[in-house]
Design a protein around this motif. Structure first.
Motif, PDB file in Angstrom:
ATOM      1  N   ILE A  58      16.739  15.528   4.849  1.00 11.95           N
ATOM      2  CA  ILE A  58      17.076  16.942   4.948  1.00 11.95           C
ATOM      3  C   ILE A  58      16.363  17.673   3.827  1.00 11.95           C
ATOM      4  O   ILE A  58      16.601  17.399   2.645  1.00 11.95           O
ATOM      5  CB  ILE A  58      18.598  17.158   4.852  1.00 11.95           C
ATOM      6  N   VAL A  59      15.467  18.596   4.179  1.00 10.22           N
ATOM      7  CA  VAL A  59      14.693  19.361   3.208  1.00 10.22           C
ATOM      8  C   VAL A  59      15.264  20.779   3.161  1.00 10.22           C
ATOM      9  O   VAL A  59      15.422  21.423   4.206  1.00 10.22           O
ATOM     10  CB  VAL A  59      13.202  19.398   3.583  1.00 10.22           C
ATOM     11  N   PHE A  60      15.544  21.257   1.959  1.00  8.63           N
ATOM     12  CA  PHE A  60      16.207  22.541   1.791  1.00  8.63           C
ATOM     13  C   PHE A  60      15.215  23.642   1.426  1.00  8.63           C
ATOM     14  O   PHE A  60      14.169  23.388   0.830  1.00  8.63           O
ATOM     15  CB  PHE A  60      17.284  22.440   0.712  1.00  8.63           C
ATOM     16  N   LYS A  61      15.582  24.868   1.746  1.00  8.76           N
ATOM     17  CA  LYS A  61      14.775  26.010   1.357  1.00  8.76           C
ATOM     18  C   LYS A  61      14.924  26.254  -0.147  1.00  8.76           C
ATOM     19  O   LYS A  61      15.994  26.023  -0.711  1.00  8.76           O
ATOM     20  CB  LYS A  61      15.214  27.244   2.131  1.00  8.76           C
ATOM     21  N   PRO A  62      13.870  26.718  -0.817  1.00  7.36           N
ATOM     22  CA  PRO A  62      13.975  27.020  -2.245  1.00  7.36           C
ATOM     23  C   PRO A  62      15.123  27.998  -2.506  1.00  7.36           C
ATOM     24  O   PRO A  62      15.295  28.985  -1.788  1.00  7.36           O
ATOM     25  CB  PRO A  62      12.620  27.641  -2.573  1.00  7.36           C
ATOM     26  N   GLY A  63      15.896  27.704  -3.544  1.00  8.11           N
ATOM     27  CA  GLY A  63      17.016  28.564  -3.906  1.00  8.11           C
ATOM     28  C   GLY A  63      18.281  28.345  -3.122  1.00  8.11           C
ATOM     29  O   GLY A  63      19.307  28.987  -3.394  1.00  8.11           O
ATOM     30  N   ALA A  64      18.269  27.441  -2.137  1.00  8.56           N
ATOM     31  CA  ALA A  64      19.452  27.206  -1.308  1.00  8.56           C
ATOM     32  C   ALA A  64      20.594  26.640  -2.142  1.00  8.56           C
ATOM     33  O   ALA A  64      20.380  25.904  -3.100  1.00  8.56           O
ATOM     34  CB  ALA A  64      19.104  26.245  -0.175  1.00  8.56           C
ATOM     35  N   GLU A  65      21.806  26.984  -1.749  1.00 11.17           N
ATOM     36  CA  GLU A  65      22.985  26.367  -2.359  1.00 11.17           C
ATOM     37  C   GLU A  65      23.256  25.060  -1.622  1.00 11.17           C
ATOM     38  O   GLU A  65      23.435  25.055  -0.397  1.00 11.17           O
ATOM     39  CB  GLU A  65      24.205  27.281  -2.270  1.00 11.17           C
ATOM     40  N   ILE A  66      23.280  23.969  -2.356  1.00  8.64           N
ATOM     41  CA  ILE A  66      23.454  22.654  -1.736  1.00  8.64           C
ATOM     42  C   ILE A  66      24.737  22.024  -2.273  1.00  8.64           C
ATOM     43  O   ILE A  66      24.824  21.676  -3.457  1.00  8.64           O
ATOM     44  CB  ILE A  66      22.264  21.728  -2.030  1.00  8.64           C
ATOM     45  N   VAL A  67      25.720  21.900  -1.401  1.00 10.18           N
ATOM     46  CA  VAL A  67      26.955  21.185  -1.731  1.00 10.18           C
ATOM     47  C   VAL A  67      27.182  20.162  -0.629  1.00 10.18           C
ATOM     48  O   VAL A  67      27.374  20.526   0.536  1.00 10.18           O
ATOM     49  CB  VAL A  67      28.166  22.126  -1.853  1.00 10.18           C
ATOM     50  N   VAL A  68      27.120  18.894  -0.988  1.00  9.42           N
ATOM     51  CA  VAL A  68      27.251  17.800  -0.031  1.00  9.42           C
ATOM     52  C   VAL A  68      28.692  17.313  -0.023  1.00  9.42           C
ATOM     53  O   VAL A  68      29.281  17.075  -1.083  1.00  9.42           O
ATOM     54  CB  VAL A  68      26.311  16.637  -0.387  1.00  9.42           C
ATOM     55  N   THR A  69      29.265  17.160   1.168  1.00  6.58           N
ATOM     56  CA  THR A  69      30.605  16.608   1.330  1.00  6.58           C
ATOM     57  C   THR A  69      30.521  15.317   2.125  1.00  6.58           C
ATOM     58  O   THR A  69      29.855  15.273   3.170  1.00  6.58           O
ATOM     59  CB  THR A  69      31.530  17.593   2.070  1.00  6.58           C
ATOM     60  N   ALA A  70      31.176  14.277   1.657  1.00  5.51           N
ATOM     61  CA  ALA A  70      31.169  12.983   2.351  1.00  5.51           C
ATOM     62  C   ALA A  70      32.338  12.909   3.332  1.00  5.51           C
ATOM     63  O   ALA A  70      33.498  13.072   2.945  1.00  5.51           O
ATOM     64  CB  ALA A  70      31.267  11.856   1.343  1.00  5.51           C
ATOM     65  N   ASN A  71      32.030  12.679   4.606  1.00  6.64           N
ATOM     66  CA  ASN A  71      33.081  12.473   5.609  1.00  6.64           C
ATOM     67  C   ASN A  71      33.719  11.103   5.461  1.00  6.64           C
ATOM     68  O   ASN A  71      34.890  10.903   5.822  1.00  6.64           O
ATOM     69  CB  ASN A  71      32.503  12.604   7.016  1.00  6.64           C
ATOM     70  N   GLU A  72      32.937  10.164   4.988  1.00  6.93           N
ATOM     71  CA  GLU A  72      33.356   8.800   4.691  1.00  6.93           C
ATOM     72  C   GLU A  72      32.547   8.379   3.473  1.00  6.93           C
ATOM     73  O   GLU A  72      31.752   9.156   2.962  1.00  6.93           O
ATOM     74  CB  GLU A  72      33.060   7.891   5.888  1.00  6.93           C
ATOM     75  N   ARG A  73      32.772   7.191   2.996  1.00  7.20           N
ATOM     76  CA  ARG A  73      31.969   6.750   1.859  1.00  7.20           C
ATOM     77  C   ARG A  73      30.490   6.874   2.222  1.00  7.20           C
ATOM     78  O   ARG A  73      30.056   6.365   3.256  1.00  7.20           O
ATOM     79  CB  ARG A  73      32.322   5.307   1.507  1.00  7.20           C
ATOM     80  N   ALA A  74      29.723   7.556   1.369  1.00  8.89           N
ATOM     81  CA  ALA A  74      28.330   7.863   1.703  1.00  8.89           C
ATOM     82  C   ALA A  74      27.433   7.620   0.497  1.00  8.89           C
ATOM     83  O   ALA A  74      27.860   7.674  -0.660  1.00  8.89           O
ATOM     84  CB  ALA A  74      28.205   9.315   2.157  1.00  8.89           C
ATOM     85  N   ARG A  75      26.182   7.376   0.821  1.00  5.46           N
ATOM     86  CA  ARG A  75      25.169   7.105  -0.210  1.00  5.46           C
ATOM     87  C   ARG A  75      23.898   7.810   0.201  1.00  5.46           C
ATOM     88  O   ARG A  75      23.465   7.733   1.361  1.00  5.46           O
ATOM     89  CB  ARG A  75      24.937   5.591  -0.280  1.00  5.46           C
TER      90      ARG A  75
END
Length: 298
Positions: free
Chosen positions: A225-242
């Motif tokens: 997943i490649v984000f746009k410059p300046g994007a707010e990125i908050v990742v939430t794990a639905n299950e244990r994730a890596r």
């Protein structure tokens, strides 16, 4: 395969899988629609592969120029040898960083003590393009133990900084431009914010499923997943994730990539190929095999 998205996501890339004789490799970068994220020009995810007694992984000696390789294992062990006479095994949680610069050859093989009884291997490897002024730097190798890498732990988060800078922390890995690479593990329900201190940022999901706050969609393993410059990125794990988070400032010049060579100059790549074809590239002490140039290389 890749497709464009909306909002804060610039691209989602689904890397094709290749079976190299029972050894599965997924190449997320370079992709048809995107060559690089920051200075990162190559991302391979390999394994899991399991092999029996007497078997193992054998990547014969091959050359590189104009880049650094960053290898990180999730399980198993590999033995690195190179033309600068470095010999170093790598285990999960450790980093092998090799700066090819003006030219280096190396091999990666299953160590004999693992080969005797059989084993397994899963991991990630990045290639980091060197800035134009550093493309001909002297080759070097650096091994970093797990306890040498900065970490963040707590609230269901385990972050290990493999290279570069992130959240005020700095990895001791030798780098030549603005970048970061971090392995992040989240417990179910945990959240992790990736601040916009770097221009280009991406995550590669290794295991589990995640969501992005404010975005639609659930993302599972092998998604880049490649984000746009300046994007707010908050990742939430639905299950244990890596996942692997990485990026940095893009390099201003176009990069050419042919086989194992990266450079701002096509002629430099042809010269390196001629050296390898003619046996004038430095060899790897203790490993006299080699991978020939591809037949269609010109």
């Amino acid at each position: 395969m890749s497709y464009l998205s909306n909002a804060d996501i610039e691209q989602i890339i689904l890397p094709p899988s290749r079976d190299l004789g029972g050894f599965s490799v997924r190449r997320a970068l370079p992709a048809a629609m995107r060559q690089m994220v920051g200075p990162f020009i190559f991302l391979d995810s390999f394994g899991p592969v399991r092999f029996g007694p007497g078997e193992g992984i054998d990547t014969r000696p091959h050359p590189h120029i104009g880049l650094s390789t960053l290898t990180y294992l999730l399980e198993g062990e590999l033995l690195h040898r190179d033309s600068e006479s470095y010999v170093q095994s790598i285990s999960p949680g450790e980093v092998n960083l090799m700066v090819a610069g003006s030219g280096i050859a190396h091999s990666e093989r299953t160590p004999e003590h693992i080969r005797t009884y059989g084993g397994k291997l899963t991991g990630l490897q990045n290639w980091i393009a060197l800035p134009k002024v550093s493309e001909e730097t002297a080759p070097l190798f650096q091994h970093l133990g797990s306890d040498e890498l900065p970490t963040v732990n707590g609230e269901g988060i385990n972050m290990k900084l493999l290279a570069g800078t992130l959240h005020g922390r700095r990895s001791p890995a030798t780098i030549f431009s603005d970048l970061f690479s971090a392995e992040i593990q989240l417990q179910a329900g945990a959240r992790y914010r990736i601040d916009d201190e770097h221009i280009e940022r991406a995550i590669f999901v290794v295991s589990g499923t995640i969501e992005l706050v404010g975005q639609d969609g659930v993302y599972g393993p092998d998604r880049l997943i490649v984000f746009k410059p300046g994007a707010e990125i908050v990742v939430t794990a639905n299950e244990r994730a890596r996942f692997l988070a990485f990026g940095g400032e893009p390099l201003p010049e176009k990069r050419f990539i042919r086989w194992n060579f990266v450079s701002t100059d096509k002629e430099r790549i042809r010269h390196a190929a001629d050296l390898w074809r003619e046996g004038r590239f430095p060899g790897v002490p203790g490993d006299d095999e080699f991978i020939p140039l591809p037949e269609n290389f010109n």
